[in-house]
Design a protein around this motif. Structure first.
Motif, PDB file in Angstrom:
ATOM      1  N   SER A  91       0.722  -1.100   0.028  1.00 56.57           N
ATOM      2  CA  SER A  91      -0.123  -0.020  -0.119  1.00 56.57           C
ATOM      3  C   SER A  91       0.818   1.194  -0.074  1.00 56.57           C
ATOM      4  O   SER A  91       0.439   2.480  -0.142  1.00 56.57           O
ATOM      5  CB  SER A  91      -0.831   0.325   1.149  1.00 56.57           C
ATOM      6  OG  SER A  91      -1.751  -1.116   1.073  1.00 56.57           O
ATOM      7  N   SER A  92       2.316   1.090   0.181  1.00 52.10           N
ATOM      8  CA  SER A  92       3.123   2.257   0.230  1.00 52.10           C
ATOM      9  C   SER A  92       3.361   2.921  -1.043  1.00 52.10           C
ATOM     10  O   SER A  92       3.252   1.964  -2.112  1.00 52.10           O
ATOM     11  CB  SER A  92       4.380   2.119   1.079  1.00 52.10           C
ATOM     12  OG  SER A  92       4.153   1.500   2.316  1.00 52.10           O
ATOM     13  N   HIS A 107       8.130  -1.484 -10.659  1.00 47.47           N
ATOM     14  CA  HIS A 107       6.941  -0.725 -11.460  1.00 47.47           C
ATOM     15  C   HIS A 107       5.775  -0.610 -10.628  1.00 47.47           C
ATOM     16  O   HIS A 107       4.680  -0.153 -11.374  1.00 47.47           O
ATOM     17  CB  HIS A 107       6.850  -1.294 -12.821  1.00 47.47           C
ATOM     18  CG  HIS A 107       8.191  -1.340 -13.563  1.00 47.47           C
ATOM     19  ND1 HIS A 107       8.790  -2.599 -13.764  1.00 47.47           N
ATOM     20  CD2 HIS A 107       8.942  -0.405 -14.076  1.00 47.47           C
ATOM     21  CE1 HIS A 107       9.804  -2.440 -14.514  1.00 47.47           C
ATOM     22  NE2 HIS A 107      10.085  -1.296 -14.728  1.00 47.47           N
ATOM     23  N   THR A 108       5.516  -1.393  -9.558  1.00 39.67           N
ATOM     24  CA  THR A 108       4.316  -1.667  -9.058  1.00 39.67           C
ATOM     25  C   THR A 108       4.025  -1.386  -7.437  1.00 39.67           C
ATOM     26  O   THR A 108       5.273  -1.697  -6.654  1.00 39.67           O
ATOM     27  CB  THR A 108       4.117  -3.233  -9.297  1.00 39.67           C
ATOM     28  OG1 THR A 108       4.425  -3.407 -10.597  1.00 39.67           O
ATOM     29  CG2 THR A 108       2.578  -3.881  -8.809  1.00 39.67           C
ATOM     30  N   ASP A 109       3.097  -0.990  -7.057  1.00 41.55           N
ATOM     31  CA  ASP A 109       2.650  -0.789  -5.862  1.00 41.55           C
ATOM     32  C   ASP A 109       0.947  -0.438  -5.966  1.00 41.55           C
ATOM     33  O   ASP A 109       0.465  -0.386  -6.954  1.00 41.55           O
ATOM     34  CB  ASP A 109       3.391   0.121  -4.847  1.00 41.55           C
ATOM     35  CG  ASP A 109       3.321   1.869  -5.571  1.00 41.55           C
ATOM     36  OD1 ASP A 109       2.240   1.985  -6.214  1.00 41.55           O
ATOM     37  OD2 ASP A 109       4.388   2.371  -5.522  1.00 41.55           O
ATOM     38  N   LEU A 110       0.430  -0.726  -4.764  1.00 39.55           N
ATOM     39  CA  LEU A 110      -1.078  -0.509  -4.877  1.00 39.55           C
ATOM     40  C   LEU A 110      -1.579   1.136  -5.347  1.00 39.55           C
ATOM     41  O   LEU A 110      -2.377   1.205  -6.002  1.00 39.55           O
ATOM     42  CB  LEU A 110      -1.812  -0.864  -3.467  1.00 39.55           C
ATOM     43  CG  LEU A 110      -1.882  -2.394  -3.581  1.00 39.55           C
ATOM     44  CD1 LEU A 110      -2.275  -2.821  -1.866  1.00 39.55           C
ATOM     45  CD2 LEU A 110      -3.141  -2.973  -4.295  1.00 39.55           C
ATOM     46  N   GLU A 157      -7.417  -3.028   0.342  1.00 35.37           N
ATOM     47  CA  GLU A 157      -7.117  -2.438  -0.918  1.00 35.37           C
ATOM     48  C   GLU A 157      -6.940  -3.805  -2.040  1.00 35.37           C
ATOM     49  O   GLU A 157      -7.342  -3.446  -3.244  1.00 35.37           O
ATOM     50  CB  GLU A 157      -5.965  -1.935  -1.081  1.00 35.37           C
ATOM     51  CG  GLU A 157      -6.026  -0.278  -0.232  1.00 35.37           C
ATOM     52  CD  GLU A 157      -4.751   0.398  -0.328  1.00 35.37           C
ATOM     53  OE1 GLU A 157      -4.659   1.210  -1.289  1.00 35.37           O
ATOM     54  OE2 GLU A 157      -4.098   0.390   0.603  1.00 35.37           O
ATOM     55  N   THR A 158      -6.618  -4.758  -1.288  1.00 33.55           N
ATOM     56  CA  THR A 158      -6.624  -6.277  -2.258  1.00 33.55           C
ATOM     57  C   THR A 158      -6.867  -7.288  -1.534  1.00 33.55           C
ATOM     58  O   THR A 158      -6.678  -7.459  -0.257  1.00 33.55           O
ATOM     59  CB  THR A 158      -4.963  -6.010  -2.792  1.00 33.55           C
ATOM     60  OG1 THR A 158      -5.074  -7.179  -3.778  1.00 33.55           O
ATOM     61  CG2 THR A 158      -4.131  -6.383  -1.637  1.00 33.55           C
ATOM     62  N   THR A 159      -7.366  -8.398  -2.305  1.00 32.60           N
ATOM     63  CA  THR A 159      -7.470  -9.766  -1.318  1.00 32.60           C
ATOM     64  C   THR A 159      -7.245 -10.772  -2.629  1.00 32.60           C
ATOM     65  O   THR A 159      -7.230 -10.535  -3.767  1.00 32.60           O
ATOM     66  CB  THR A 159      -9.026  -9.832  -1.212  1.00 32.60           C
ATOM     67  OG1 THR A 159      -8.914 -10.966  -0.139  1.00 32.60           O
ATOM     68  CG2 THR A 159      -9.899  -9.698  -2.254  1.00 32.60           C
ATOM     69  N   GLY A 177      -7.962  -7.474  -7.125  1.00 25.73           N
ATOM     70  CA  GLY A 177      -7.992  -8.978  -7.172  1.00 25.73           C
ATOM     71  C   GLY A 177      -6.524  -9.562  -7.263  1.00 25.73           C
ATOM     72  O   GLY A 177      -6.149  -9.391  -8.347  1.00 25.73           O
ATOM     73  N   SER A 178      -5.918 -10.193  -6.406  1.00 34.82           N
ATOM     74  CA  SER A 178      -4.952 -10.705  -6.607  1.00 34.82           C
ATOM     75  C   SER A 178      -4.803 -12.220  -6.831  1.00 34.82           C
ATOM     76  O   SER A 178      -5.521 -13.126  -6.195  1.00 34.82           O
ATOM     77  CB  SER A 178      -3.929 -10.741  -5.190  1.00 34.82           C
ATOM     78  OG  SER A 178      -3.493  -9.296  -5.150  1.00 34.82           O
ATOM     79  N   LEU A 179      -4.353 -12.735  -7.904  1.00 33.24           N
ATOM     80  CA  LEU A 179      -4.281 -14.111  -8.427  1.00 33.24           C
ATOM     81  C   LEU A 179      -2.791 -14.698  -8.459  1.00 33.24           C
ATOM     82  O   LEU A 179      -1.917 -13.847  -8.552  1.00 33.24           O
ATOM     83  CB  LEU A 179      -4.979 -14.296  -9.808  1.00 33.24           C
ATOM     84  CG  LEU A 179      -6.518 -13.820  -9.776  1.00 33.24           C
ATOM     85  CD1 LEU A 179      -6.303 -12.440 -10.465  1.00 33.24           C
ATOM     86  CD2 LEU A 179      -7.124 -14.732 -10.319  1.00 33.24           C
ATOM     87  N   LEU A 180      -2.816 -15.985  -8.285  1.00 32.06           N
ATOM     88  CA  LEU A 180      -1.268 -16.449  -8.517  1.00 32.06           C
ATOM     89  C   LEU A 180      -1.235 -17.396  -9.820  1.00 32.06           C
ATOM     90  O   LEU A 180      -1.995 -18.049 -10.161  1.00 32.06           O
ATOM     91  CB  LEU A 180      -1.218 -17.668  -7.171  1.00 32.06           C
ATOM     92  CG  LEU A 180      -1.438 -17.175  -5.921  1.00 32.06           C
ATOM     93  CD1 LEU A 180      -1.414 -18.264  -4.702  1.00 32.06           C
ATOM     94  CD2 LEU A 180      -0.524 -16.063  -5.556  1.00 32.06           C
ATOM     95  N   GLY A 181      -0.039 -17.385 -10.383  1.00 36.72           N
ATOM     96  CA  GLY A 181       0.265 -18.015 -11.614  1.00 36.72           C
ATOM     97  C   GLY A 181       1.831 -18.460 -11.458  1.00 36.72           C
ATOM     98  O   GLY A 181       2.531 -17.577 -11.240  1.00 36.72           O
TER      99      GLY A 181
END
Length: 457
Positions: A91-92, A107-110, A157-159, A177-181
């Motif tokens: 979230s930071s 390149h990524t954060d919430l 913020e995400t699950t 939405g967080s998914l796993l691959g």
């Protein structure tokens, strides 16, 4: 009451009090619930200004989910933090924090995902090829663990989600939405049991290979001196595809060889995906997808999710948004608009197209596509996420149709791994001629189980 119940209750209460908000991107109450806005027109004028097109892009992505197929942030947690998250929170604003602010792979954060209107993100569960035949399964489990801990630290913020229905549910609720691959079949230790365990842990796609052959599948870009056991998929590899169909795992063909892709397309009863690839007609490298695979993909119902990596888009030169558009349009031409999506590969690449520097920039891509009158709003929604949602729904439908099929109990033929994997526990020959076990498992050694007493202990 769980978070999803709280979200549902909040939605009902919001409707009950009659709150009406029409500003794009405004969040209701706590910021966790997005409001609806006026429907978009069928098209936006190609002569519209960039500001107008960008506003339309934001509105489009507020109405319909954007789903990205591949993000490598979890491996950076391993590299930079050794999976210790006491100093990390998704979230930071990581652009202000070390070591992230100085890394070309960050390149990524919430905050950026939300600014980029990302509704769902597939996180890559990756371990290096060098771990194959060693501790790959342990490392894989540790990567799943760190992703789940990362997600759990930002519950508002995400699950974690595991189905197409849950993606849509969280999109309406305003959470990512967080998914796993799993990226690379080398991490599965050639085991049907490990494959099924991945599904039970929440994984929803497996990339058949990474930059190394597995004993059952050929990759596209191996630097190994060891050749594959067969061009494409071995017989055991084909049975792995069948088991993925049975349990509901999407087959991901990014990194797979041309022949592996053709074999999987022929065998799979469910749509396949390329989670982060580009097209070979525009950048002639083995890693990219050739045209005959694109045309077969249309028959299969699968989706190519376009990577934003400069080296895949231009074969090494600096790329721009226009290059990404070219690859998207080529898939649309060869396979159809129902078979293209987005899989940027952020946090696993160190050069990105100008204008698409991080996960906050997705609306810029849609603003660019809105300049082209051949792209309708509905087609852009398909590109953003409806195509991969459709593929997921079909994978789930195939899984449900196979509920009465028993789990596969195949064991990889010993001759496929004997020279590659000498340091492993070796089981005694069960002499079960009915199941032809003698052709699949090793003969007794000093480290083998001996007799029924040992097997039953």
């Amino acid at each position: 009451m769980g978070l999803k119940d709280v979200c549902s209750t909040t939605m009902v209460m919001t409707v009950a009090v009659g709150i009406m908000v029409t500003v794009v991107g405004v969040l209701i109450a706590t910021g966790s619930l997005m409001c609806s806005a006026s429907p978009l027109p069928v098209r936006v004028s190609a002569k519209a200004s960039h500001r107008e097109r960008l506003a339309a892009a934001h509105l489009l992505l507020q109405e319909s989910p954007l789903i990205d197929g591949h993000n490598d942030l979890p491996w950076n947690l391993r590299k930079f933090l050794h999976n210790k998250l006491y100093s990390f929170n998704l979230s930071s604003d990581l652009t202000q924090e070390r070591p992230w602010r100085n890394s070309p792979f960050s390149h990524t954060d919430l905050p950026r995902l939300r600014h980029g209107k990302v509704a769902a993100q597939f996180w890559s569960v990756y371990v290096p090829c060098q771990s194959q035949y060693k501790n790959s399964v342990q490392l894989l489990l540790e990567q799943i663990d760190v992703i789940k801990r990362m997600v759990a630290a930002s519950p508002y913020e995400t699950t974690l989600v595991t189905s197409s229905r849950e993606i849509l549910q969280e999109f309406k609720c305003g959470r990512v939405g967080s998914l796993l691959g799993v990226e690379g079949g080398h991490a599965l230790a050639s085991s049907m049991g490990v494959l099924r365990a991945m599904y039970d842990l929440g994984v929803r796609y497996v990339t058949l290979t990474h930059k190394c052959h597995t004993p059952w599948a050929e990759c596209s870009e191996s630097g190994d001196e060891v050749p594959p056991n067969a061009p494409g998929l071995t017989d055991y590899g084909k049975r792995m595809i069948a088991e993925m169909n049975r349990v509901g795992l999407m087959v991901d063909l990014s990194h797979s060889s041309h022949q592996t892709a053709l074999d999987a397309l022929q065998i799979s009863r469910a749509p396949v995906i390329f989670s982060h690839s580009a097209v070979r007609a525009l950048c002639d490298i083995e890693r990219n997808v050739p045209d005959n695979v694109l045309t077969s993909l249309a028959t299969n119902g699968g989706v190519v999710m376009i990577s934003f990596y400069d080296d895949f888009l231009t074969c090494g030169g600096p790329a721009t948004i226009s290059n990404v558009v070219d690859h998207i349009n080529h898939v649309r031409t060869m396979a159809g608009v129902d078979h293209v999506g987005l899989g940027a590969g952020y946090d696993g690449i160190n050069s990105t197209p100008k204008g698409l520097e991080d996960t906050s920039r997705y609306p810029e891509l849609f603003a660019e596509l809105l300049k082209d009158p051949s792209w309708s709003i509905q087609d852009l929604k398909k590109l953003a996420g409806l195509n991969i949602l459709r593929a997921m729904e079909k994978v789930e439908e195939v899984r449900d149709s196979l509920l009465l099929e028993p789990p596969a109990e195949d064991i990889i033929p010993i001759h496929d791994i004997e020279t590659l994997w000498p340091c492993r526990y070796k089981f005694a020959n069960l002499n079960n001629n009915e199941n032809k076990a003698s052709s699949f498992i090793d003969t007794p050694t000093s480290h083998s189980f001996q007799g029924n007493e040992a097997l039953n202990s």
